[in-house]
Design a protein around this motif. Structure first.
Motif, PDB file in Angstrom:
ATOM      1  N   SER A 165       0.811  -1.208   0.000  1.00 42.72           N
ATOM      2  CA  SER A 165       0.000   0.000   0.000  1.00 42.72           C
ATOM      3  C   SER A 165       0.848   1.262   0.000  1.00 42.72           C
ATOM      4  CB  SER A 165      -0.973   0.052   1.188  1.00 42.72           C
ATOM      5  OG  SER A 165      -1.591   1.317   1.293  1.00 42.72           O
ATOM      6  N   ARG A 166       0.734   2.036  -1.073  1.00 42.02           N
ATOM      7  CA  ARG A 166       1.446   3.311  -1.154  1.00 42.02           C
ATOM      8  C   ARG A 166       0.989   4.245  -0.045  1.00 42.02           C
ATOM      9  NH1 ARG A 166       1.266   8.181  -1.833  1.00 42.02           N
ATOM     10  NH2 ARG A 166      -0.991   7.992  -1.684  1.00 42.02           N
ATOM     11  N   ALA A 167      -0.330   4.335   0.131  1.00 38.19           N
ATOM     12  CA  ALA A 167      -0.855   5.190   1.193  1.00 38.19           C
ATOM     13  C   ALA A 167      -0.407   4.692   2.556  1.00 38.19           C
ATOM     14  CB  ALA A 167      -2.381   5.241   1.117  1.00 38.19           C
ATOM     15  N   GLY A 168      -0.467   3.380   2.763  1.00 36.93           N
ATOM     16  CA  GLY A 168      -0.075   2.811   4.047  1.00 36.93           C
ATOM     17  C   GLY A 168       1.380   3.050   4.378  1.00 36.93           C
ATOM     18  N   MET A 169       2.256   2.896   3.390  1.00 42.61           N
ATOM     19  CA  MET A 169       3.688   3.067   3.647  1.00 42.61           C
ATOM     20  C   MET A 169       4.024   4.522   3.933  1.00 42.61           C
ATOM     21  SD  MET A 169       4.628   0.037   3.625  1.00 42.61           S
ATOM     22  CE  MET A 169       6.264   0.533   4.124  1.00 42.61           C
ATOM     23  N   THR A 170       3.432   5.453   3.198  1.00 47.96           N
ATOM     24  CA  THR A 170       3.740   6.867   3.434  1.00 47.96           C
ATOM     25  C   THR A 170       3.152   7.352   4.756  1.00 47.96           C
ATOM     26  OG1 THR A 170       1.844   7.423   2.012  1.00 47.96           O
ATOM     27  CG2 THR A 170       4.030   7.472   1.000  1.00 47.96           C
ATOM     28  N   MET A 171       1.958   6.866   5.095  1.00 49.74           N
ATOM     29  CA  MET A 171       1.391   7.226   6.395  1.00 49.74           C
ATOM     30  C   MET A 171       2.205   6.615   7.532  1.00 49.74           C
ATOM     31  SD  MET A 171      -2.716   6.933   5.740  1.00 49.74           S
ATOM     32  CE  MET A 171      -3.445   7.553   4.220  1.00 49.74           C
ATOM     33  N   MET A 172       2.679   5.389   7.343  1.00 46.90           N
ATOM     34  CA  MET A 172       3.516   4.755   8.344  1.00 46.90           C
ATOM     35  C   MET A 172       4.769   5.575   8.606  1.00 46.90           C
ATOM     36  SD  MET A 172       5.566   1.120   8.139  1.00 46.90           S
ATOM     37  CE  MET A 172       4.161   0.245   7.468  1.00 46.90           C
ATOM     38  N   ALA A 173       5.420   6.000   7.535  1.00 51.18           N
ATOM     39  CA  ALA A 173       6.624   6.818   7.684  1.00 51.18           C
ATOM     40  C   ALA A 173       6.303   8.124   8.392  1.00 51.18           C
ATOM     41  CB  ALA A 173       7.248   7.086   6.320  1.00 51.18           C
ATOM     42  N   GLY A 174       5.184   8.737   8.026  1.00 53.46           N
ATOM     43  CA  GLY A 174       4.790   9.979   8.666  1.00 53.46           C
ATOM     44  C   GLY A 174       4.566   9.821  10.159  1.00 53.46           C
ATOM     45  N   ARG A 175       3.922   8.726  10.549  1.00 53.02           N
ATOM     46  CA  ARG A 175       3.686   8.476  11.969  1.00 53.02           C
ATOM     47  C   ARG A 175       4.999   8.198  12.700  1.00 53.02           C
ATOM     48  NH1 ARG A 175       1.719   9.964  14.809  1.00 53.02           N
ATOM     49  NH2 ARG A 175       0.825   8.375  16.175  1.00 53.02           N
ATOM     50  N   LEU A 176       5.904   7.452  12.096  1.00 49.63           N
ATOM     51  CA  LEU A 176       7.203   7.196  12.727  1.00 49.63           C
ATOM     52  C   LEU A 176       7.965   8.497  12.961  1.00 49.63           C
ATOM     53  CD1 LEU A 176       8.414   4.009  10.806  1.00 49.63           C
ATOM     54  CD2 LEU A 176       7.780   4.144  13.229  1.00 49.63           C
ATOM     55  N   LEU A 177       7.753   9.461  12.075  1.00 52.25           N
ATOM     56  CA  LEU A 177       8.440  10.745  12.187  1.00 52.25           C
ATOM     57  C   LEU A 177       7.705  11.717  13.117  1.00 52.25           C
ATOM     58  CD1 LEU A 177       9.367  11.145   8.424  1.00 52.25           C
ATOM     59  CD2 LEU A 177      10.987  10.833  10.311  1.00 52.25           C
ATOM     60  N   GLY A 178       6.594  11.276  13.698  1.00 55.91           N
ATOM     61  CA  GLY A 178       5.892  12.093  14.678  1.00 55.91           C
ATOM     62  C   GLY A 178       4.828  13.019  14.133  1.00 55.91           C
ATOM     63  N   PHE A 179       4.417  12.828  12.872  1.00 50.18           N
ATOM     64  CA  PHE A 179       3.373  13.678  12.315  1.00 50.18           C
ATOM     65  C   PHE A 179       1.996  13.200  12.775  1.00 50.18           C
ATOM     66  CE2 PHE A 179       6.914  14.436   9.484  1.00 50.18           C
ATOM     67  CZ  PHE A 179       6.843  15.808   9.279  1.00 50.18           C
ATOM     68  N   GLU A 180       1.099  14.139  12.986  1.00 51.83           N
ATOM     69  CA  GLU A 180      -0.269  13.784  13.353  1.00 51.83           C
ATOM     70  C   GLU A 180      -0.882  12.912  12.265  1.00 51.83           C
ATOM     71  OE1 GLU A 180      -2.417  17.364  14.074  1.00 51.83           O
ATOM     72  OE2 GLU A 180      -1.074  18.038  15.676  1.00 51.83           O
ATOM     73  N   ARG A 181      -1.835  12.080  12.658  1.00 52.23           N
ATOM     74  CA  ARG A 181      -2.414  11.119  11.712  1.00 52.23           C
ATOM     75  C   ARG A 181      -2.985  11.805  10.481  1.00 52.23           C
ATOM     76  NH1 ARG A 181      -4.168   9.208  16.877  1.00 52.23           N
ATOM     77  NH2 ARG A 181      -3.064   7.272  17.429  1.00 52.23           N
ATOM     78  N   ALA A 182      -3.778  12.819  10.689  1.00 51.50           N
ATOM     79  CA  ALA A 182      -4.387  13.517   9.554  1.00 51.50           C
ATOM     80  C   ALA A 182      -3.338  14.234   8.714  1.00 51.50           C
ATOM     81  CB  ALA A 182      -5.442  14.505  10.045  1.00 51.50           C
ATOM     82  N   GLU A 183      -2.292  14.745   9.356  1.00 50.06           N
ATOM     83  CA  GLU A 183      -1.227  15.433   8.626  1.00 50.06           C
ATOM     84  C   GLU A 183      -0.418  14.445   7.789  1.00 50.06           C
ATOM     85  OE1 GLU A 183      -0.325  19.095   8.823  1.00 50.06           O
ATOM     86  OE2 GLU A 183      -2.470  18.758   9.114  1.00 50.06           O
TER      87      GLU A 183
END
Length: 268
Positions: A165-183
């Motif tokens: 999942s492209r969306a899943g992988m990019t959201m996963m990276a964002g969460r690991l980096l501390g970004f809010e879920r919606a962000e």
């Protein structure tokens, strides 16, 4: 393909393109399990155009900022918009390079097996759940630097494996980096625009080289349905992520992966 097949393909693409559950995996599964032929480059390009229109309309404010940021970057102006444009540029480079290499080597189908999709669905679903649990929720898109954008872009490359999942992988990276879920989801949506343009451009190139440039009613119908399903899917996902986490998507991935493994290993 029949009208029914085109409708189902378009609905699957529209609903799953931007959710963290893998659109490419679902399209592969739909064709594989139902014994349908590949939808072909025309339908592929059409559904990509439909989903592209949906994400541009939903993110129209950010898209306007990116366009303005492009011109500001050309003028060497350091603004929030120019930084957003440059972050998207940096985040897009890995998938363009990796995808181009796979196309050049003719290895785009190397991961396409039902077993691979099943395991990728489960494994990367669990990793998304773990990332959501350990990641802090303190950063917004305006806090993103080139390093974070590059990491998210590198995670996007993993999505070349159907089921990841492209969306899943990019959201996963964002969460690991501390970004809010919606962000994290919003940056994932913006990052999808150049990725979809690249995939659609490749399909259009194949159509041009085939010499058959006509668009039938079925292709146009698929484009429209992909658009009409992608837009509410994006809106619902974003509304959910503003107040909750990725648990429903993870549970869905685990259930789907378990069923697929049961099929692969002859349990059912």
């Amino acid at each position: 393909m029949t009208d029914l097949q085109l409708i189902i393909i378009a609905l699957v693409q529209g609903i799953t393109e931007f959710l963290p559950i893998s659109s490419s995996g679902h399209l592969y599964l739909t064709s594989n399990l139902l014994g349908w032929p590949d939808q072909g480059v025309k339908v592929d390009a059409a559904v990509h155009v439909g989903t592209l229109a949906a994400v541009i309309i939903y993110c129209w404010r950010e898209v306007g900022r990116v366009i303005g940021g492009f011109f500001q970057a050309l003028a060497l102006r350091n603004t929030a918009n120019s930084r957003l444009f440059l972050n998207l540029l940096v985040g897009t480079i890995p998938i363009i390079v990796a995808g181009g290499v796979l196309v050049w080597l003719d290895r785009t189908a190397m991961f396409r097996s039902l077993e691979m999709v099943a395991w990728a669905t489960i494994v990367f679903g669990l990793l998304l759940w773990l990332a959501d649990g350990v990641g802090m929720t303190i950063r917004k898109m305006e806090h993103m630097g080139w390093g974070s954008a590059l990491m998210i872009g590198l995670f996007q490359v993993i999505a070349l494996v159907p089921g990841a999942s492209r969306a899943g992988m990019t959201m996963m990276a964002g969460r690991l980096l501390g970004f809010e879920r919606a962000e994290a989801a919003r940056f994932s949506l913006l990052l999808s625009i150049p990725a979809i343009l690249a995939a659609g451009g490749h399909s259009l190139k194949e159509i041009y080289e085939s010499g058959d440039l006509s668009l039938g009613r079925g292709v146009l119908m698929a484009m429209g349905l992909a658009f009409l399903t992608a837009l509410p899917a994006i809106a619902l996902m974003m509304a959910w992520l503003r107040r909750s986490g990725y648990a429903p998507f993870v549970i869905y991935r685990l259930a789907l992966g378990a069923v697929l493994l049961a099929v692969v290993y002859g349990v059912v």
